[in-house]
Write an enzyme that holds these catalytic residues in place. Structure first.
Site, PDB file in Angstrom:
ATOM      1  N   ASP A 480       0.764  -1.307  -0.143  1.00  0.00           N
ATOM      2  CA  ASP A 480      -0.159   0.066   0.021  1.00  0.00           C
ATOM      3  C   ASP A 480       0.869   1.243  -0.138  1.00  0.00           C
ATOM      4  OD1 ASP A 480      -1.990  -2.015   0.210  1.00  0.00           O
ATOM      5  OD2 ASP A 480      -2.993  -0.838   1.912  1.00  0.00           O
ATOM      6  N   HIS A 534      -5.074   9.272   0.853  1.00  0.00           N
ATOM      7  CA  HIS A 534      -4.958   8.562   2.192  1.00  0.00           C
ATOM      8  C   HIS A 534      -6.123   9.194   3.016  1.00  0.00           C
ATOM      9  CE1 HIS A 534      -3.548   5.838   5.125  1.00  0.00           C
ATOM     10  NE2 HIS A 534      -3.058   5.032   4.092  1.00  0.00           N
ATOM     11  N   HIS A 624       3.608  -2.356   3.127  1.00  0.00           N
ATOM     12  CA  HIS A 624       3.668  -0.971   2.471  1.00  0.00           C
ATOM     13  C   HIS A 624       5.002  -0.956   1.723  1.00  0.00           C
ATOM     14  CE1 HIS A 624       0.774  -0.638   5.731  1.00  0.00           C
ATOM     15  NE2 HIS A 624       0.382   0.374   5.072  1.00  0.00           N
TER      16      HIS A 624
HETATM   17 NI    NI Z   1      -2.535   2.999   3.449  1.00  0.00          NI
END
Ligand code: NI
Length: 691
Positions: A480, A534, A624
């Site tokens: 992500d 986000h 991430h």
């Molecule tokens: Ni995120």
């Protein structure tokens, strides 16, 4: 070496000028506070305070960082006054002396910060920023930090969640000043008035400064406007280029040509009319109010800042500086408050320290006011120590005095001084050597990334062998918040391991790194949307939430030509209403059932352990790709999963045949649903998990 316009003029000029010229205060000379010294110091104090508070996380001052433009105005003013002053006194500018003074002013504290930042990064290890630091440190030593940032297309500002892309990004402004200082003496001497008291005085220098200011401002505004096209980069090139950022320095220089000549009075002479002084006070207060308003309203790294916000700040700073340097003005008096003087003397050290401290303290276990207070305190303490122990002694000529004393003192005392000098120098040398050795032996993420960056014509991966996740033990790896500076390296590792994964990208990041987004696609990975910047969709009005989703999808399809069908809400924040918005845009929600907490524990082994401990057939693993430590963990994680008999697939393949707009999964449901579970396979998302 000297720059001499006319030796014949020198004598008369120097006798005339020496008495009447205002002196530059401690900001530039480290000595002799004069007519301008105190107000300059006061303005520097306020400006640097705005920068520190803004970056340390004050919500009330999103544009505090624009205070850097105020500092640049002051720098342009101070440097130009110093050069004009020297020329007026001596008819020349002694380059060696001038460069030496600047180096003594800017060099020592910079060296200390570079050594400490490098050493801390090496000891802490694995930090997301260490890989890039090597190049940044070298660029800082060469006075080209701003162009280095542009060259590697460094993301501008702080990273979306916490921390930052770079520990030394703020040095762009120091580099800019160094570059101006290098060429400015030539221009000042070239534009000097041909005759003493000639009509117009320094008018040519003023014309040159103003022209450069206007051209630079236009360049920044135009480039910022052009680069805002979705799919192209809003870049370090625009934010930090010498050409785009020159405005503030040049406006300060232009003001110097007005304030320093044509009867602008030095201390104790030619009193300004009371009415004029009151007018200047009013103008100055309006300018100060304007500065505060801009810093409250315009985010430092927002498009608005580059489309004119920064230029407006520079203009207001010039007006404020003009008001503050009117003799016996109220504004000047305010700027002379002792606390401002204390801060102003430490302005440079405060600026140097604040950014690394903010980055280091990016993931404190607590947030809010305590974190803010801790950051500000740490910055002030470090700056004060640097000022007391490094800057002040060196500016005051401590090294020179020590050498002198060594020559003049008698045997025993001279020997003691020599020992002390040798000890200090060798300690410093050992420290620098350790840091350099450590930097050289640390594998550089930046090198791997740039090597991967050349591979722009990557051939799409061949289709993986058919997998049936209804039968095989499948796991989906998802990454992500990218693409970011570490995504390239991740792509290299995934390619080597022959793994395809799913990347949930932020629209904002895709616009920063469109080429990286395309490489993710070209490598055969799946791309899903993760909103534009986000946002927590549960906190937004439906229309705004829909817009976040839409803008994120659009950025991806603009950059890659592929429109995503998968969506992951940030923080897993969703409900029926949000899912409805997601469905309306033709998307299915993909959550996760294994949270590696890689954004929190930046230790590769910990990430691998958490993932291997949590997986089951059909799992979706959350990671991430903006974290270097996550990328470091991928090799071991893939090895561990394969050893446990898992096949790695993108999320879309894991859920093959089940995905349609409005569907929502956090893992592949078991083949025979357990009674009581929702039939559509829509387990409630893990809302407690963070990103
Ligand atoms: Ni995120």
């Amino acid at each position: 070496m000297t720059l001499s316009r006319s030796e014949a003029l020198a004598g008369a000029r120097s006798r005339q000028a020496v008495a009447s010229r205002p002196r530059v205060g401690p900001v530039v000379a480290g000595a002799a506070p004069g007519a301008f010294g105190d107000p300059l110091s006061g303005l520097a104090a306020v400006a640097v305070a705005a920068v520190v508070l803004g970056h340390a996380g004050s919500d009330r001052l999103p544009g505090g960082g624009l205070g850097v433009d105020v500092l640049l105005v002051l720098a342009g003013f101070v440097v130009t006054v110093a050069l004009m002053d020297e020329f007026d006194r001596t008819g020349r500018v002694a380059l060696a002396g001038f460069y030496g003074r600047v180096l003594r002013l800017l060099g020592p504290a910079l060296a200390v910060v570079l050594v400490v930042v490098s050493a801390v990064s090496l000891v802490a290890g694995g930090d997301a920023t260490t890989g890039a630091l090597k190049g940044e440190a070298v660029a800082a030593l060469g006075g080209v930090s701003n162009w280095y940032a542009a060259l590697i297309d460094m993301p501008v500002g702080l990273a979306p969640e916490e921390g930052a892309w770079s520990l030394l990004q703020h040095l762009w402004a120091v580099a800019l000043i160094a570059q101006v200082v290098l060429v400015w003496p030539v221009l000042v001497v070239g534009c000097a008035p041909p005759k003493k008291n000639s009509l117009g005085g320094w008018a040519w220098l003023r014309r040159v400064s103003l022209t450069l200011a206007v051209v630079s401002a236009a360049l920044m505004v135009v480039l910022a406007a052009v680069s805002d096209v979705p799919g192209s980069d809003v870049t370090a090139r625009v934010a930090f280029g010498t050409d785009t950022r020159l405005t503030a320095v040049m406006l300060g220089a232009a003001l110097a040509t007005v304030r320093n000549t044509n009867g602008a009075p030095a201390r104790g002479q030619a009193p300004v009319q009371a009415g004029a002084r009151r007018a200047w006070d009013t103008i100055g207060m309006l300018a100060a109010a304007g500065l505060i308003a801009v810093m409250v309203a315009v985010g430092e790294f927002s498009v608005g800042a580059f489309r004119g916000g920064s230029v407006v700040v520079a203009l207001l700073a010039v007006v404020l500086l003009a008001a503050a340097t009117v003799p016996s003005s109220r504004i000047g008096a305010v700027a002379r408050i002792p606390a401002f003087g204390w801060l102003g003397a430490r302005a440079y050290a405060l600026y140097l320290w604040h950014w690394p401290v903010v980055v280091w303290s990016g993931d404190l276990p607590f947030g809010g006011t305590p974190a803010f207070a801790l950051r500000v305190t740490a910055v002030v303490v470090l700056a004060d120590l640097t000022y007391r122990w490094v800057e002040r002694p060196i500016r005051g000529g401590a090294v020179g005095r020590m050498l002198e004393r060594m020559q003049s003192e008698d045997g025993a005392r001279a020997a003691m001084l020599r020992r002390r000098l040798v000890l200090t120098t060798s300690t410093g040398a050992v420290l620098v050597a350790m840091v350099v050795a450590g930097m050289v032996t640390t594998p550089s993420a930046a090198v791997t990334e740039s090597a991967a960056a050349d591979d722009d014509t990557a051939v799409p991966e061949p289709e993986p062998p058919p997998v049936d996740c209804a039968v095989d033990r499948c796991v989906a790896l998802t990454f992500d918040d990218g693409p970011g500076p570490h995504t390239e390296r991740l792509l290299g590792i995934l390619d080597e391991l022959d793994v395809t994964a799913t990347f949930f990208m932020l629209g904002e990041q895709v616009e920063r790194f469109p080429a990286v987004a395309r490489r993710v696609r070209d490598a055969g990975h799946e791309i899903g949307a993760h909103t534009y910047d986000h946002a927590d969709l549960l906190t937004l009005e439906p229309a705004d939430a829909a817009e976040q989703i839409r803008a994120g999808v659009e950025a991806i399809s603009t950059a890659t030509g592929t429109t995503p069908t998968l969506f992951r809400p940030p923080y897993g924040s969703t409900d029926e209403a949000v899912l409805g918005l997601v469905a309306a845009q033709g998307l299915a929600e993909i959550h996760w059932d294994v949270d590696t907490l890689d954004w929190k524990y930046r230790i590769p082994d910990a990430i691998v352990d958490r993932a291997l401990g949590g997986v089951a057939p059909g799992s979706i693993v959350l990671m991430h790709d903006i974290r270097s430590s996550t990328v470091d963990a991928v090799r071991d994680l893939v090895g561990g999963l394969r050893a446990a008999g898992y096949t790695l697939v993108p999320a879309g393949r894991l859920l093959d045949g089940m995905l349609e707009p409005g569907a929502s999964f956090s893992s592949r449901p078991a083949a025979t649903p357990t009674p009581g579970q929702p039939e559509s396979g829509q387990p409630s998302p893990d809302v407690s998990s963070s990103p």
